[in-house]
Design an enzyme around this catalytic site. Structure first.
Site, PDB file in Angstrom:
ATOM      1  N   CYS A  72       5.389  -6.893   3.953  1.00  0.00           N
ATOM      2  CA  CYS A  72       4.463  -6.137   4.791  1.00  0.00           C
ATOM      3  C   CYS A  72       5.274  -5.762   6.019  1.00  0.00           C
ATOM      4  O   CYS A  72       5.488  -6.589   6.899  1.00  0.00           O
ATOM      5  CB  CYS A  72       3.235  -6.956   5.182  1.00  0.00           C
ATOM      6  SG  CYS A  72       2.081  -6.014   6.229  1.00  0.00           S
ATOM      7  N   CYS A 104       3.135  -6.079   9.468  1.00  0.00           N
ATOM      8  CA  CYS A 104       2.617  -7.361   9.973  1.00  0.00           C
ATOM      9  C   CYS A 104       2.897  -8.465   8.956  1.00  0.00           C
ATOM     10  O   CYS A 104       4.050  -8.819   8.741  1.00  0.00           O
ATOM     11  CB  CYS A 104       1.140  -7.257  10.312  1.00  0.00           C
ATOM     12  SG  CYS A 104       0.109  -6.610   8.971  1.00  0.00           S
ATOM     13  N   SER A 105       1.850  -8.995   8.323  1.00  0.00           N
ATOM     14  CA  SER A 105       2.061 -10.102   7.383  1.00  0.00           C
ATOM     15  C   SER A 105       1.037 -10.109   6.262  1.00  0.00           C
ATOM     16  O   SER A 105       0.664 -11.169   5.764  1.00  0.00           O
ATOM     17  CB  SER A 105       2.009 -11.431   8.136  1.00  0.00           C
ATOM     18  OG  SER A 105       0.740 -11.582   8.782  1.00  0.00           O
ATOM     19  N   CYS A 106       0.560  -8.952   5.846  1.00  0.00           N
ATOM     20  CA  CYS A 106      -0.477  -8.879   4.817  1.00  0.00           C
ATOM     21  C   CYS A 106       0.025  -9.404   3.467  1.00  0.00           C
ATOM     22  O   CYS A 106       1.118  -9.061   3.032  1.00  0.00           O
ATOM     23  CB  CYS A 106      -0.933  -7.439   4.627  1.00  0.00           C
ATOM     24  SG  CYS A 106      -1.769  -6.741   6.070  1.00  0.00           S
TER      25      CYS A 106
END
Length: 207
Positions: free
Chosen positions: A110, A113-115
């Site tokens: 991602c 971000c951190s999806c």
């Protein structure tokens, strides 16, 4: 004897406590006012430790390795396949499965971000959220994987998929040789979170 006194400018920003300490301070303040419902923290702890778990992803992979019909469904409509287990929900509304082959290795990132697909991959690891991984894996995936302990042959293509707010990926790794006749429960044990993200491959434990 003289002493050195460090002076902090009046306009300097005050040092902040770690985020975990601030979170606990906020929780204690709210709890002290009776604003935290009974069982609230226990419920979220169960969600993060049990409901959001890579064990679920490993379960899906093991079935796909042993059930051709389910494998086809997972690859054509990942959401429907995952919904058979009731593993959808927050961060897992739309699932796409990426199949590794002898000539193709898939990796998830991602870049913003951190999806990830929390319900079937678990919460994202710290390294997955790091700027270094997010920036480098899209530019030099083979080198990044090698640094993480996974060497991909030069004749194998590496595709990096960028997770979005609408799409959550899961990698369907190749079933390793030497697992013929294994039960699904045995197969699940060799599928880790890193395998589901694509930065590792399943290995048969040495005897």
């Amino acid at each position: 004897m003289s002493a050195t006194i460090e002076h902090t400018p009046d306009n300097a920003a005050p040092a902040q406590a770690p985020a975990s300490d601030r979170a606990w301070a906020l929780f204690r303040a709210l709890d002290g006012k009776g604003l935290v419902p009974e069982g609230y923290t226990e419920g979220w702890k169960k969600t993060f430790e049990e409901d959001f778990s890579p064990k679920r992803g490993a379960e899906l992979v093991a079935r796909a390795w042993t059930d051709p019909e389910f494998r086809d469904l997972l690859l054509t409509d990942g959401t429907a396949a995952v919904d058979q287990y009731g593993y959808l929900g927050p961060q897992g509304e739309y699932i796409v499965a990426l199949e590794d082959t002898p000539t193709l290795k898939n990796v998830i990132v991602c870049s913003l971000c951190s999806c990830t697909a929390w319900p079937i991959l678990g919460l994202p690891p710290t390294w997955y959220k790091s700027f270094e991984y997010r920036a480098r894996v899209v530019r030099e995936p083979r080198k990044v994987l090698s640094e993480m302990g996974t060497d991909i042959p030069e004749n194998v293509e590496i595709r990096v998929y960028d997770t979005t707010a609408e799409t959550r990926y899961i990698v369907l790794p190749q079933r390793p040789a030497g697992t013929e006749g294994w039960s699904r429960e045995q197969l699940q044990q060799i599928v880790t979170k890193d395998c589901l993200i694509g930065v590792a491959v399943p290995h048969v434990p040495a005897n």
